[in-house]
Structure formats: structure tokens, C-alpha cells
Design a protein around this motif. Sequence first.
Motif, PDB file in Angstrom:
ATOM      1  N   UNK A 143       5.494  -9.685   0.988  1.00  0.00           N
ATOM      2  CA  UNK A 143       4.702  -9.766  -0.236  1.00  0.00           C
ATOM      3  C   UNK A 143       4.112 -11.155  -0.408  1.00  0.00           C
ATOM      4  N   UNK A 144       4.799 -12.177   0.112  1.00  0.00           N
ATOM      5  CA  UNK A 144       4.302 -13.548   0.002  1.00  0.00           C
ATOM      6  C   UNK A 144       2.953 -13.716   0.696  1.00  0.00           C
ATOM      7  N   UNK A 145       2.743 -12.970   1.785  1.00  0.00           N
ATOM      8  CA  UNK A 145       1.462 -13.048   2.498  1.00  0.00           C
ATOM      9  C   UNK A 145       0.320 -12.546   1.624  1.00  0.00           C
ATOM     10  N   UNK A 146       0.559 -11.447   0.887  1.00  0.00           N
ATOM     11  CA  UNK A 146      -0.485 -10.867   0.056  1.00  0.00           C
ATOM     12  C   UNK A 146      -0.712 -11.681  -1.211  1.00  0.00           C
ATOM     13  N   UNK A 271      -8.451   0.230   0.422  1.00  0.00           N
ATOM     14  CA  UNK A 271      -7.524  -0.828   0.815  1.00  0.00           C
ATOM     15  C   UNK A 271      -7.694  -2.090  -0.037  1.00  0.00           C
ATOM     16  N   UNK A 272      -8.716  -2.099  -0.884  1.00  0.00           N
ATOM     17  CA  UNK A 272      -8.977  -3.274  -1.714  1.00  0.00           C
ATOM     18  C   UNK A 272      -8.497  -3.003  -3.140  1.00  0.00           C
ATOM     19  N   UNK A 273      -7.437  -3.669  -3.587  1.00  0.00           N
ATOM     20  CA  UNK A 273      -6.895  -3.395  -4.924  1.00  0.00           C
ATOM     21  C   UNK A 273      -7.816  -3.780  -6.068  1.00  0.00           C
ATOM     22  N   UNK A 314       1.259  -6.507  -9.978  1.00  0.00           N
ATOM     23  CA  UNK A 314       1.781  -5.199  -9.585  1.00  0.00           C
ATOM     24  C   UNK A 314       0.940  -4.580  -8.473  1.00  0.00           C
ATOM     25  N   UNK A 315      -0.382  -4.757  -8.536  1.00  0.00           N
ATOM     26  CA  UNK A 315      -1.255  -4.223  -7.487  1.00  0.00           C
ATOM     27  C   UNK A 315      -0.938  -4.856  -6.136  1.00  0.00           C
ATOM     28  N   UNK A 316      -0.662  -6.137  -6.152  1.00  0.00           N
ATOM     29  CA  UNK A 316      -0.351  -6.845  -4.908  1.00  0.00           C
ATOM     30  C   UNK A 316       1.058  -6.509  -4.421  1.00  0.00           C
ATOM     31  N   UNK A 320       1.919  -2.613   0.199  1.00  0.00           N
ATOM     32  CA  UNK A 320       2.433  -1.979   1.415  1.00  0.00           C
ATOM     33  C   UNK A 320       2.245  -0.460   1.376  1.00  0.00           C
ATOM     34  N   UNK A 321       2.255   0.119   0.175  1.00  0.00           N
ATOM     35  CA  UNK A 321       2.089   1.570   0.053  1.00  0.00           C
ATOM     36  C   UNK A 321       0.720   2.012   0.568  1.00  0.00           C
ATOM     37  N   UNK A 322      -0.277   1.138   0.432  1.00  0.00           N
ATOM     38  CA  UNK A 322      -1.606   1.484   0.951  1.00  0.00           C
ATOM     39  C   UNK A 322      -1.583   1.582   2.474  1.00  0.00           C
ATOM     40  N   UNK A 323      -0.860   0.663   3.114  1.00  0.00           N
ATOM     41  CA  UNK A 323      -0.749   0.704   4.571  1.00  0.00           C
ATOM     42  C   UNK A 323      -0.066   2.000   5.011  1.00  0.00           C
TER      43      UNK A 323
END
Length: 336
Positions: A143-146, A271-273, A314-316, A320-323
Motif C-alpha cells: 500500500x505504501x507504493x500506491x 484502473x484509475x481511482x 480508502x480508494x488507494x 489491490x482489489x482492482x488488480x
Amino acid sequence: MAKTKELSKNVRDKIVDLHKAGMGYKTIAKQLVEKVTTVGVIIRKWKKHKRTVNLPRPGAPCKISPRGVAMIMRTVRNQPRTTREDLVNDLKAVGTIITKKTIGNTLHHEGLKSCSALKVPLLKKAHIHARLKFANEHLNDSEDNWVKVLWSDETKMELFGINSTRRVWRRRNAAYDPKNTIPTVKHGGGNIMLWGCFSAKGTGQLHRIKGTMDRAMYCQILGENLLPSARALKMGRGWVFQHDNDPKHTAKATKKKHIKVLEWPSQSPDLNPIENLWRELKVRVAKRQPRNLHDLEKICKEEWDKIPPELCANLVANYKKRMTSVIANKGFATKY
């Protein structure tokens, strides 16, 4: 002829008991105030089946054979856009004459229902391959990457756009009461184009695009809004900029900004929140009912600043769920 009401079990049992006691049909009918024919039917049924209660009726036989049902299911599985009329004609060709209503009932019984097809970006093989590659490469990113990503995109805001989706409570004959209608204007009453960005820490600057955006204008927008947004959101060092593969975005002049850019698969709005934030913004703006384009721009910027950082985070956090969804759907469009 109207269907007669069936006798209750108690009346049926009384008829049989009186018959056992030696009474005739006419005497029983007179005592219970029933028709002689009805009494006769009850007694004959008791003599033959030793019961007075009717068993549940099996209903009309199915007009479509199991083989026909299998053919229908195979057709709609391979071609979901097949119409009921097409299926009627397919069965007619093999000698089964049925109606569209019967087709609909059969499909409902098999667990299917008619729904509006969702509109999604056209995905070619190259797009699907790139989406799967992106999802697999970033599936296990922390999550830190995103959190370090600054997401961006453009959107069109119509003056009367989202109002058309509103629902009202009304009586049957009050559809055209002015309070129950939504005024519409051709082409949405005018619109404005916006560029915006956000990160897990909140929304960045929102910029109105005037005229047709080209490479030079896009570079100017980044120069005036991107770095100030990154500083305001305290992105720190090592942050990554995300934008799609529009030719204006990937131009050499854009790359001269020396900003680290996230490699992005084309045709991937899911893929774009930031798409979720655009939806949130449009709902908020519609509630305030802007009167003109100047008012629309002002309200958009006010509501954009009011979007809570918790929503952005929360979106960020759930990225991972999008992947996972892209991989599960083999690279095709997802619910996001």
C-alpha cells in the motif's frame, strides 16, 4: 364457465359418513344443501380412491422439451445478446412453436434475467495483454507504493448532466407535474472540461480546460497545477505521477518535466481511482443545481475541495482489489 369452489374436507367427510349410514344421494344433498351431482362425485371418488381430498395438480406440461431448453441455454451462453424473437425462430425451425413469453419464463426459471449491457472501452488484444501485464506486475505491491502515486485525469462536467438520473415519489397520474419532472437542455445545457489530481492524502488542484487541449496546453496545466498539488499534499521524495496514454500526455514536451511517470495500460479507466472521485464530484455538484457555466466551475472547485481525505485514502488502500479483478476477468473490463 366460471370455476366452482371446492368443498372443504369437513363437508366431504360428512358426505361419506352419511353415505355409510345408509342415506341416498338426494337425502344427503338436501341435508347439506349441496347439489346431488356434487355428492355423487364425492362418493364415487371415495369408493375408487378411498380418499376425499384432491391431490395437487401437476399443471400444464412444459411446451419446451429438455433438449430445447438446453439449446436455448447454449445459445444465450455463447451469444448473450440473442433476443427472445431469435430463440422463438430457432425453436420454430426444429418444430417447436412457442411464444416470446414462454422463452422469457424459461430463461427466468434457469436463473437468467434481461439486463442492460454495460458500456465499456473497446479492448483489443494488445490492450488486454497490457492490462494483465500491469495487474500481475503490481499485484503484490504494498500500500505504501500506491500512497506515493499522484493520480490524474480529465473529465467533462455538464450543466444538467447527472440530474437526469434522479428519481421522484409521485402518484400514478402526476408524471408531468412540474415538481416531478427534470428540465433538460440539448447537449446537457453546455459543459466544461476539468483536469484534476489526487493522492491518498486528499485532492489536489482542479483546473478548468478552456478550448481544445493540445500538448502545449497540457504542459502548461502540469506546470501550474502538478507540482503545487504535490507540495500541498506533502508527497515528499520519490512520488510517481499517473496519467493515461493520450498522445498529449506522452509527448516529448511533457516528458521534459523530468517527473517519474507510472507505466500505464491504455483503455483502462477502471484502473484509475480518480474515476470514482469524478462520480462523487458530479453527484455533489448536481445537488447544488448550478445555473450557468461560471456557476458550474465555481461549484465544482468548491465541492472538489470538500471531498474528504478519508475517501481518497480508502480508494488507494483498496487498490489491490482492482488488480485482482482484472486478473480474474482475464484482462477485460471490471466493475471498477
